[in-house]
Design a protein around this motif. Sequence first.
Motif, mmCIF file in Angstrom:
data_model
loop_
_atom_site.group_PDB
_atom_site.id
_atom_site.type_symbol
_atom_site.label_atom_id
_atom_site.label_comp_id
_atom_site.label_asym_id
_atom_site.label_seq_id
_atom_site.Cartn_x
_atom_site.Cartn_y
_atom_site.Cartn_z
ATOM 1 N N GLY A 170 12.930 -12.078 -9.637
ATOM 2 C CA GLY A 170 14.356 -12.333 -9.501
ATOM 3 C C GLY A 170 14.848 -13.495 -10.326
ATOM 4 O O GLY A 170 16.062 -13.677 -10.475
ATOM 5 N N ALA A 171 13.934 -14.300 -10.875
ATOM 6 C CA ALA A 171 14.349 -15.454 -11.669
ATOM 7 C C ALA A 171 14.797 -15.057 -13.067
ATOM 8 O O ALA A 171 15.538 -15.795 -13.721
ATOM 9 N N LEU A 172 14.343 -13.908 -13.541
ATOM 10 C CA LEU A 172 14.731 -13.438 -14.875
ATOM 11 C C LEU A 172 16.032 -12.644 -14.783
ATOM 12 O O LEU A 172 16.154 -11.741 -13.941
ATOM 13 N N ASP A 173 16.977 -12.973 -15.637
ATOM 14 C CA ASP A 173 18.212 -12.195 -15.721
ATOM 15 C C ASP A 173 17.859 -10.811 -16.264
ATOM 16 O O ASP A 173 17.329 -10.699 -17.369
ATOM 17 N N PRO A 174 18.122 -9.739 -15.515
ATOM 18 C CA PRO A 174 17.774 -8.394 -15.997
ATOM 19 C C PRO A 174 18.358 -8.071 -17.366
ATOM 20 O O PRO A 174 17.762 -7.301 -18.138
#
Length: 219
Positions: A199-203
């Motif tokens: 969830g820390a990475l912007d999709p």
Amino acid sequence: MIDKTVATAADAVAQIYDGATVMIGGFGSAGQPAELIDALIAQGARELTIVNNNAGNGDTGLAALLKARRVKKMICSFPRQSDSYEFDALYRAGEIELELVPQGNLACRIQAAGSGLGAVFTPTGYGTLLAEGKETREINGKHYVLEYPISADFALIKAQHGDRWGNLVYRKTARNFGPIMAAAAKVTIAQVSEIVPLGALDPEQVVTPGIFVQQLVAV
């Protein structure tokens, strides 16, 4: 629970076997997974076919793998630069094979493998020594050469951040061949600067989805 992380670079490359075809990301030293290459040297796999844009720079990374006499064939675009003396010496001594592929064709053929294509027609190389023995075709008045995909048993790539599912983001031009090599190999091993929580990475910034990555190590 899906967790593709491994503890060390040595663990990540342990499965690479003698005679394997290995794609190595990088444009020169930019984006080159140096720690994975060092681990591969220590691991000892031999008779490798290496796919890379270059043929090593200086004495580190891919050049060190060449110096260790672990590579039987290079598939690349730029085998000779001012600091590619390791490859140059091996080639002049007849100790290594070379398949020279124009840079655009190299990217296209790797991408074709990742896309599941049987072959591609490209105008690059038509009428030159690089087209000798290959099928050619005229399409809409323009001449093309048939080129086949380049796939690999393993890909070693470098990204900036990844999560335990294997989703990757890259740092600027260090991305280069990483994404297409990840899609074209049976097993992709990625080294990252940091493994971040899910969830820390912007999709919207994920370039390589985790489906293309089998192992991930922070170095």
